[in-house]
Scaffold this active site. Structure first.
Site, PDB file in Angstrom:
ATOM      1  N   GLY A 135      13.016  -7.442  14.166  1.00 26.49           N
ATOM      2  CA  GLY A 135      13.259  -6.600  13.033  1.00 26.49           C
ATOM      3  C   GLY A 135      12.330  -6.454  11.901  1.00 26.49           C
ATOM      4  O   GLY A 135      12.583  -5.989  10.715  1.00 26.49           O
ATOM      5  N   THR A 136      10.836  -6.540  12.471  1.00 21.83           N
ATOM      6  CA  THR A 136       9.918  -6.098  11.326  1.00 21.83           C
ATOM      7  C   THR A 136       8.811  -5.115  12.217  1.00 21.83           C
ATOM      8  O   THR A 136       9.221  -4.695  13.229  1.00 21.83           O
ATOM      9  CB  THR A 136       9.028  -7.351  11.004  1.00 21.83           C
ATOM     10  OG1 THR A 136       8.398  -7.741  12.136  1.00 21.83           O
ATOM     11  CG2 THR A 136      10.234  -8.507  10.619  1.00 21.83           C
TER      12      THR A 136
ATOM     13  N   LYS B 299      -4.453 -17.190  10.919  1.00 22.04           N
ATOM     14  CA  LYS B 299      -3.370 -18.124  10.531  1.00 22.04           C
ATOM     15  C   LYS B 299      -3.601 -19.477  10.583  1.00 22.04           C
ATOM     16  O   LYS B 299      -2.942 -20.229   9.760  1.00 22.04           O
ATOM     17  CB  LYS B 299      -2.135 -17.747  11.543  1.00 22.04           C
ATOM     18  CG  LYS B 299      -1.800 -16.381  11.259  1.00 22.04           C
ATOM     19  CD  LYS B 299      -1.451 -15.746   9.830  1.00 22.04           C
ATOM     20  CE  LYS B 299      -0.793 -14.508   9.868  1.00 22.04           C
ATOM     21  NZ  LYS B 299      -0.367 -14.400   8.380  1.00 22.04           N
TER      22      LYS B 299
ATOM     23  N   TYR C  76      -6.180 -13.381  15.525  1.00 21.15           N
ATOM     24  CA  TYR C  76      -5.105 -13.459  14.578  1.00 21.15           C
ATOM     25  C   TYR C  76      -4.666 -15.009  14.572  1.00 21.15           C
ATOM     26  O   TYR C  76      -4.533 -15.288  13.561  1.00 21.15           O
ATOM     27  CB  TYR C  76      -3.931 -12.729  15.547  1.00 21.15           C
ATOM     28  CG  TYR C  76      -2.763 -12.826  14.858  1.00 21.15           C
ATOM     29  CD1 TYR C  76      -2.373 -12.423  13.541  1.00 21.15           C
ATOM     30  CD2 TYR C  76      -1.517 -13.706  15.436  1.00 21.15           C
ATOM     31  CE1 TYR C  76      -1.103 -12.669  13.042  1.00 21.15           C
ATOM     32  CE2 TYR C  76      -0.372 -13.929  14.814  1.00 21.15           C
ATOM     33  CZ  TYR C  76      -0.192 -13.542  13.537  1.00 21.15           C
ATOM     34  OH  TYR C  76       0.883 -13.517  12.869  1.00 21.15           O
TER      35      TYR C  76
ATOM     36  N   LEU D 207       8.571 -16.656  16.896  1.00 20.40           N
ATOM     37  CA  LEU D 207       9.149 -15.280  17.394  1.00 20.40           C
ATOM     38  C   LEU D 207      10.100 -14.779  16.035  1.00 20.40           C
ATOM     39  O   LEU D 207      10.936 -15.324  16.205  1.00 20.40           O
ATOM     40  CB  LEU D 207       9.779 -15.359  18.527  1.00 20.40           C
ATOM     41  CG  LEU D 207      10.053 -14.093  19.136  1.00 20.40           C
ATOM     42  CD1 LEU D 207       9.107 -13.188  19.692  1.00 20.40           C
ATOM     43  CD2 LEU D 207      11.212 -14.226  20.495  1.00 20.40           C
TER      44      LEU D 207
ATOM     45  N   ARG E 199       0.864  -1.288  -0.034  1.00 17.71           N
ATOM     46  CA  ARG E 199       0.092   0.044   0.141  1.00 17.71           C
ATOM     47  C   ARG E 199       0.867   1.167   0.033  1.00 17.71           C
ATOM     48  O   ARG E 199       0.477   2.371  -0.468  1.00 17.71           O
ATOM     49  CB  ARG E 199      -0.844  -0.045   1.211  1.00 17.71           C
ATOM     50  CG  ARG E 199      -2.207  -1.013   1.249  1.00 17.71           C
ATOM     51  CD  ARG E 199      -2.890  -1.049   2.395  1.00 17.71           C
ATOM     52  NE  ARG E 199      -2.074  -1.221   3.725  1.00 17.71           N
ATOM     53  CZ  ARG E 199      -2.520  -0.972   4.746  1.00 17.71           C
ATOM     54  NH1 ARG E 199      -3.683  -0.606   5.171  1.00 17.71           N
ATOM     55  NH2 ARG E 199      -1.802  -1.367   5.852  1.00 17.71           N
ATOM     56  N   ARG E 200       2.130   1.262   0.468  1.00 17.18           N
ATOM     57  CA  ARG E 200       2.847   2.367   0.850  1.00 17.18           C
ATOM     58  C   ARG E 200       3.980   2.583  -0.453  1.00 17.18           C
ATOM     59  O   ARG E 200       4.936   2.013  -0.698  1.00 17.18           O
ATOM     60  CB  ARG E 200       3.686   2.337   2.088  1.00 17.18           C
ATOM     61  CG  ARG E 200       2.684   2.253   3.423  1.00 17.18           C
ATOM     62  CD  ARG E 200       3.221   2.084   4.438  1.00 17.18           C
ATOM     63  NE  ARG E 200       3.933   0.828   4.814  1.00 17.18           N
ATOM     64  CZ  ARG E 200       4.472   0.282   5.722  1.00 17.18           C
ATOM     65  NH1 ARG E 200       4.543   1.146   6.771  1.00 17.18           N
ATOM     66  NH2 ARG E 200       4.757  -0.868   5.900  1.00 17.18           N
TER      67      ARG E 200
END
Length: 251
Positions: free
Chosen positions: A182-183, A151, A147, A179, A32-33
């Site tokens: 970094g995101t 999944k 959530y 786990l 989207r960005r």
């Protein structure tokens, strides 16, 4: 090979785009960005085609696919990476709007783009759908509610695709990370950067590069090999006792 990666503006998606492009493949980076996509295209070069797409909007998906240049339309690998978690409140307190957003992104968006691209893969006699789910799809925890359910849907949809595609050259795989740091995952989920940082405090989590490596390995295996499901955890993560609520003794 032409690879379409959804949710390519950050995290797993951006790293997967880098990984495939680095190894000589062409990548359609969808998200989207636009500013993030343009920055990724400037970094990677002509091997990457940035495409603005909102997977929660069927019209946006269709329009983006229709506008692909002719020499980018024959997509070999679709990586359904776009997804998110919102909130950790128990079900009785959770936001219904956040539940709807997770379902629209993690489930509806994934199946919509898959349905658009799958017939072409079958007609061409090649293709691979790689879905990104989560360990939360198999291992419930307090606050995981919708959530985790979305999944679990991704995992079961991937397996049912395999059932439908048996005997064809089109493959279906599911990657379930544990786990991973970094995101933007925890920042988006908790809406608090300090709280997000605490999720990974004292750990060595998986990285986006680890998941990109996994996706690349699956996609480049011999064409007769199908990885149905792969769950990946860091060594600092494992399994614990089931959650038990104990009532204090009256004595």
């Amino acid at each position: 090979m032409i690879v379409l990666v959804t949710g390519a503006t950050s995290g797993f998606g951006a790293e997967m785009a880098r990984k495939f492009a680095r190894h000589g493949h062409r990548v359609i980076a969808a998200g989207r960005r636009k500013d993030r996509l343009d920055a990724l295209a400037a970094e990677i070069g002509p091997a990457l085609l940035p495409v603005v797409m909102d997977v929660t909007d069927r019209t946006s998906i269709q329009s983006a696919l229709d506008k692909l240049p002719a020499d980018w339309k024959e997509i070999d690998v679709l990586i359904n990476n776009a997804g998110l978690a919102l909130g950790v409140a128990p079900a009785q307190q959770a936001s219904l709007e956040e539940w709807e957003t997770m379902i629209a992104t993690n489930c509806k968006g994934l199946v919509t783009i898959t349905r658009f691209l799958l017939p072409g893969m079958l007609e061409r006699g090649r293709g691979h759908i790689i879905n990104i789910s989560s360990g939360a799809g198999a291992h419930p925890y307090p606050g995981g509610n919708v959530y985790g359910a979305t999944k679990a849907f991704v995992d079961q949809f991937s397996r049912n695709l395999r059932a439908d595609l048996v005997g064809t050259p089109v493959r279906s795989s599911n990657i379930a990370p544990g786990l991973a740091g970094g995101t933007e995952f925890s920042n988006v989920r908790l809406k608090d950067d300090a709280a997000a940082a605490k999720v990974y405090e004292g750990t060595t989590p998986l990285s986006a590069a680890d998941i990109a490596e996994t996706a690349y390995w699956i996609a480049t295996l011999p064409s007769h090999v199908n990885v149905n499901h792969i769950e990946v955890m860091p060594t600092c993560q494992g399994f614990g006792p089931m959650n038990i609520k104990r009532t204090p003794s009256a004595n």
